[in-house]
Design an enzyme around this catalytic site. Structure first.
Site, PDB file in Angstrom:
ATOM      1  N   ASP A  96       0.784  -1.237   0.000  1.00 26.65           N
ATOM      2  CA  ASP A  96       0.000   0.000   0.000  1.00 26.65           C
ATOM      3  C   ASP A  96       0.812   1.282   0.000  1.00 26.65           C
ATOM      4  OD1 ASP A  96       1.118   0.021   2.501  1.00 26.65           O
ATOM      5  OD2 ASP A  96      -0.691  -0.604   3.546  1.00 26.65           O
ATOM      6  N   GLU A 118       0.276  -9.120  -0.951  1.00 25.20           N
ATOM      7  CA  GLU A 118      -0.394  -8.557   0.238  1.00 25.20           C
ATOM      8  C   GLU A 118      -1.643  -7.775  -0.185  1.00 25.20           C
ATOM      9  OE1 GLU A 118       1.938  -7.152   3.927  1.00 25.20           O
ATOM     10  OE2 GLU A 118       0.743  -5.404   3.407  1.00 25.20           O
ATOM     11  N   GLU A 132      -2.380   5.068   2.746  1.00 25.90           N
ATOM     12  CA  GLU A 132      -2.245   3.653   2.366  1.00 25.90           C
ATOM     13  C   GLU A 132      -3.569   2.981   2.003  1.00 25.90           C
ATOM     14  OE1 GLU A 132      -0.798   5.067   4.982  1.00 25.90           O
ATOM     15  OE2 GLU A 132       1.355   4.862   4.599  1.00 25.90           O
ATOM     16  N   HIS A 205       5.715   5.915  13.007  1.00 22.54           N
ATOM     17  CA  HIS A 205       6.026   6.693  11.802  1.00 22.54           C
ATOM     18  C   HIS A 205       4.816   7.157  11.006  1.00 22.54           C
ATOM     19  CE1 HIS A 205       4.947   3.763   8.694  1.00 22.54           C
ATOM     20  NE2 HIS A 205       5.332   2.839   9.540  1.00 22.54           N
ATOM     21  N   ARG A 207       1.998   8.703   8.852  1.00 28.02           N
ATOM     22  CA  ARG A 207       1.769  10.096   8.437  1.00 28.02           C
ATOM     23  C   ARG A 207       0.655  10.762   9.230  1.00 28.02           C
ATOM     24  NH1 ARG A 207       4.536   9.641   3.798  1.00 28.02           N
ATOM     25  NH2 ARG A 207       5.023  11.537   2.633  1.00 28.02           N
ATOM     26  N   HIS A 238      12.495   6.170  13.318  1.00 30.14           N
ATOM     27  CA  HIS A 238      12.349   6.301  11.866  1.00 30.14           C
ATOM     28  C   HIS A 238      13.115   7.544  11.416  1.00 30.14           C
ATOM     29  CE1 HIS A 238      10.374   6.986   7.999  1.00 30.14           C
ATOM     30  NE2 HIS A 238       9.798   5.796   8.098  1.00 30.14           N
TER      31      HIS A 238
END
Ligand code: UD1
Ligand code: UDP
Length: 367
Positions: A96, A118, A132, A205, A207, A238
């Site tokens: 994604d 996936e 995603e 991490h 967004r 990250h």
């Protein structure tokens, strides 16, 4: 000879696609070409090195503070010329990310068949995870081959009108990777530092969590660490500058937590295996931890991976400081709650997903 181009760009895609590349390369009648976009750089290279995979093409797109526009435009521009030159029979993307979305769209524009590894994970909320959820829906619309990790993922695709004969339940290739990385009697300097303490492993991490939600999460975690002398935390931060800044601001002076550089996948899987609790907003870690029997508190309100939640190893606790504080503290203080969450289960397959995918691709090319 049939040509398959595998395209990926970030750390988790690399961890999950390298086992597939290794299996595809064993098939002599298929020419496997590896294209990386370089959406991640250091974190991608770490994985390529561990698996010994050398890309044929590298778009080298990463820049600090990149936007979704930057990634999409650069991947599409780069893919256009590579696809024109190679004209593969199949482009294979994963999951994604914006790399996957833009690479699949590029293949679609050139009438090249697309395989999606996936496939079928869903929250049905385009704000979470963002972007995603959109990316995987979009790839799902144009994919010709869908490799679903679980029956539920397959069912999602069928409910959306995808044809059953384009979907295979293979398991998740992350379990294939995990089988090669976890070692008995693993030693690491960070594990030495945690000897005699309960180890809490942290990653973050997403967004949609950047900014206040992330600050809230960290404040909740810090309060719990400050109240527990027998706990030490390791947090491989990250490389996103926004994540680095907030983590340093909240945890900078805390002696109970080590903020370290991203670990390579062998280190990380073995630290997971040694951990008492994992706190994360990651997708992949929600798949790995259940098979190691490690309780995971997920710093999100919703997940596209409900299998671990249903099995009881994974709990969604959101991003509010008070909730993070309460759930993290409960899991440290309540032995019964801890035992309930620390059973090893395997909802994501048997570690042979990549072999299955390579075989399906080969069989398909025969007809
Ligand atoms: C990306 C994916 C996300 C995936 C995550 C895995 C998208 C939109 N997001 O998010 O789905 O869960 O990767 O980690 O596709 N950076 C470096 N070096 C690196 C990697 C990142 O410096 O090796 C920094 C750069 O400043 C970069 C920033 O991190 O601009 C953000 O990277 P980006 O790929 O845009 O977002 P992620 O949050 O990593
Ligand atoms: N991981 C790693 N080193 C780290 C942190 C995570 O190798 O320091 C691995 C982890 O085992 C998992 C993957 O990276 O396989 C998850 O990546 P991430 O959380 O960045 O992305 P997501 O899965 O959320 O897309």
């Amino acid at each position: 000879m049939k040509k398959v181009m595998v395209v990926f760009g970030t750390r988790p895609e690399a961890i999950k696609m390298c086992p597939v590349i290794i299996e595809l390369k064993k098939v002599k009648s298929i020419n496997t070409i590896v294209t990386v976009t370089g959406q991640h750089r250091e974190m991608l290279n770490q994985v390529l090195e561990i698996f010994g995979v050398t890309p044929d093409y590298d778009l080298e797109i990463m820049e600090n503070g990149q936007t979704l526009f930057d990634i999409t435009e650069k991947v599409m521009g780069g893919m256009r010329s590579i696809l024109k030159k190679e004209m593969p029979d199949l482009v294979m993307v994963h999951g994604d990310t914006t790399t996957s979305f833009a690479a699949a769209l590029s293949a679609f524009y050139m009438n090249i068949k697309i395989a999606h590894v996936e496939a079928g994970l869903r929250t049905y909320d385009t704000t979470s995870p963002y972007p995603e959820e959109f990316n995987r829906h979009a790839v799902g619309i144009i994919a010709d081959y869908n490799f679903a990790p679980t029956e539920r993922a397959k069912q999602n695709l069928i409910n959306e009108g995808r044809k059953e004969d384009t979907i295979w339940v293979t398991g998740n290739t992350v379990i294939d990777a995990l089988k090669t990385t976890v070692q008995k009697d693993y030693v690491h300097p960070e594990l030495e530092w945690c000897k005699g303490y309960r180890l809490v492993l942290i990653t973050a991490h997403r967004r949609e969590n950047l900014g206040e939600p992330m600050r809230d999460i960290f404040k909740g975690i810090k309060r719990v660490l400050d109240e527990h002398d027998d706990v030490r935390a390791i947090y491989p931060v990250h490389l996103n500058p926004k994540v680095k800044k907030i983590s340093k601001e909240v945890f900078g002076n805390d002696k109970r937590i080590h903020l370290i550089e991203p670990l390579d996948v062998i280190e990380f899987h073995n630290l997971m295996n040694a951990a008492y609790i994992i706190l994360t907003d990651s997708g992949g870690i929600q798949e790995e931890a259940p098979s190691l029997g490690k309780p995971v508190l997920v710093l999100r309100a919703i997940t596209e991976r409900p299998e671990g939640v249903e099995a009881g190893t994974v709990k969604l606790i959101g991003t509010r400081e008070e909730q993070v504080y309460r759930d993290f503290k409960l899991l440290l203080d309540d032995e019964k709650e801890y035992q309930k969450m620390s059973k090893a289960i395997n909802p994501y397959g048997d570690g042979h997903a990549s072999e299955r995918i390579a075989k399906i691709v080969l069989d398909y090319f025969k007809y």
